[in-house]
Design a protein around this motif. Structure first.
Motif, PDB file in Angstrom:
ATOM      1  N   SER A 156      37.707  54.731  30.882  1.00 17.34           N
ATOM      2  CA  SER A 156      37.873  53.373  31.436  1.00 17.34           C
ATOM      3  C   SER A 156      36.799  52.412  30.930  1.00 17.34           C
ATOM      4  CB  SER A 156      37.854  53.409  32.965  1.00 17.34           C
ATOM      5  OG  SER A 156      38.724  54.396  33.464  1.00 17.34           O
ATOM      6  N   HIS A 210      42.070  55.937  29.296  1.00 15.84           N
ATOM      7  CA  HIS A 210      42.208  54.757  30.156  1.00 15.84           C
ATOM      8  C   HIS A 210      43.537  54.833  30.888  1.00 15.84           C
ATOM      9  CE1 HIS A 210      40.168  50.623  30.308  1.00 15.84           C
ATOM     10  NE2 HIS A 210      40.956  50.696  31.365  1.00 15.84           N
ATOM     11  N   ASP A 214      44.778  50.162  35.373  1.00 19.64           N
ATOM     12  CA  ASP A 214      43.392  49.929  35.792  1.00 19.64           C
ATOM     13  C   ASP A 214      43.186  48.433  36.043  1.00 19.64           C
ATOM     14  OD1 ASP A 214      40.585  49.591  35.906  1.00 19.64           O
ATOM     15  OD2 ASP A 214      40.259  51.289  34.583  1.00 19.64           O
ATOM     16  N   HIS A 242      40.985  53.045  38.280  1.00 16.68           N
ATOM     17  CA  HIS A 242      39.662  53.007  37.653  1.00 16.68           C
ATOM     18  C   HIS A 242      38.773  54.162  38.079  1.00 16.68           C
ATOM     19  CE1 HIS A 242      36.533  50.966  35.391  1.00 16.68           C
ATOM     20  NE2 HIS A 242      35.699  51.112  36.403  1.00 16.68           N
TER      21      HIS A 242
END
Length: 261
Positions: A156, A210, A214, A242
């Motif tokens: 992230s 990721h 998010d 996240h």
């Protein structure tokens, strides 16, 4: 109309100056960043840029450094510890400067990167680094400044420090250009702090993960980082946000397999 029926005046909202906003931007909120009461006593204390840094170790073998994000602490990546130890690695976790039990009040990315390098120098050769959120550009800056390791996993990651500074300025009603200039006045080379521009200079193998939805950092930024990092591999996941991404068994297994090689 009597006094009892009068409407109380609305308090005037006073916005901070750009300098005040810049200072707040690099100052972790201690009530969020402090270590939990259940946090164990550090195994080591390493001299950092603003005082002693708390460091925890587990296992033996090649060292893997875990780097948490903004207003976090060493426990944030705790789910990686046992699998890494089982894979024959020495896991080293730290509280970044001005976070957890570590000393300091200032937490710009250069300040935090200096702390990472201090710990890496103290513990000896580092095989790999696993970083989350702001810990990712912190790690990339440390690598760009000479931290040696073979592999790096970024989870992230944000990309440009200026983007966060400008977003923060908008939130508090301050001119974004003024905040960026105030950060420069504090000695922070904010224009350099773009992971996508540092990435082409790096030779470490990189794994980038990721989650598509998010809401803190955009998956688009990681796509750009991956495009600029030769030999990197990007994995997009769904539904992990996240922070849940740090506890997902598949993500943990993927990262550990990458680190072990």
């Amino acid at each position: 109309m009597g006094d009892s029926q009068r409407t109380a005046p609305t308090p005037m909202k006073i916005s901070p100056t750009p300098a005040q906003a810049a200072h707040a931007f690099i100052t972790p909120h201690l009530f969020k960043a402090k270590a939990p009461a259940a946090s164990p006593v550090p195994d080591l204390h390493v001299a950092g840029p603003q005082g002693d840094l708390g460091v925890w170790t587990a296992g033996s073998g090649p060292a893997v450094l875990l780097v948490h994000g903004w207003e976090g602490n060493h426990l944030d990546l705790g789910a990686f510890v046992e699998p890494l130890v089982a894979a024959g690695r020495r896991v080293v976790s730290l509280d970044l400067p001005a976070h957890g039990v570590s000393a300091g009040t200032r937490g710009s990315i250069p300040d935090l990167a200096a702390g990472v390098r201090a710990v890496a120098d103290a513990i000896g050769p580092v095989e790999a680094v696993i970083a989350h959120s702001i810990g990712s550009p912190v790690t990339v800056l440390a690598l760009d400044d000479g931290l040696a390791c073979q592999r790096v996993a970024l989870i992230s990651p944000p990309m440009r420090y200026t983007d966060f500074a400008r977003a923060t300025a908008h939130q508090v009603g301050v001119d974004p250009d003024g905040v960026v200039e105030a950060l420069r006045d504090l000695g922070i080379d904010i224009d350099r702090l773009d992971v996508s521009t540092m990435a082409p200079r790096l030779r470490q193998q990189a794994l980038l993960i990721h989650s598509a939805e998010d809401r803190v950092t955009s998956v688009e930024t990681t796509r750009k980082i991956a495009a600029n990092w030769a030999g990197s591999r990007m994995i997009e996941v769904k539904g992990l946000g996240h922070r849940r991404i740090l506890r997902d068994p598949t993500v943990i297994e993927t990262v550990v397999d990458f680190v072990v090689g």
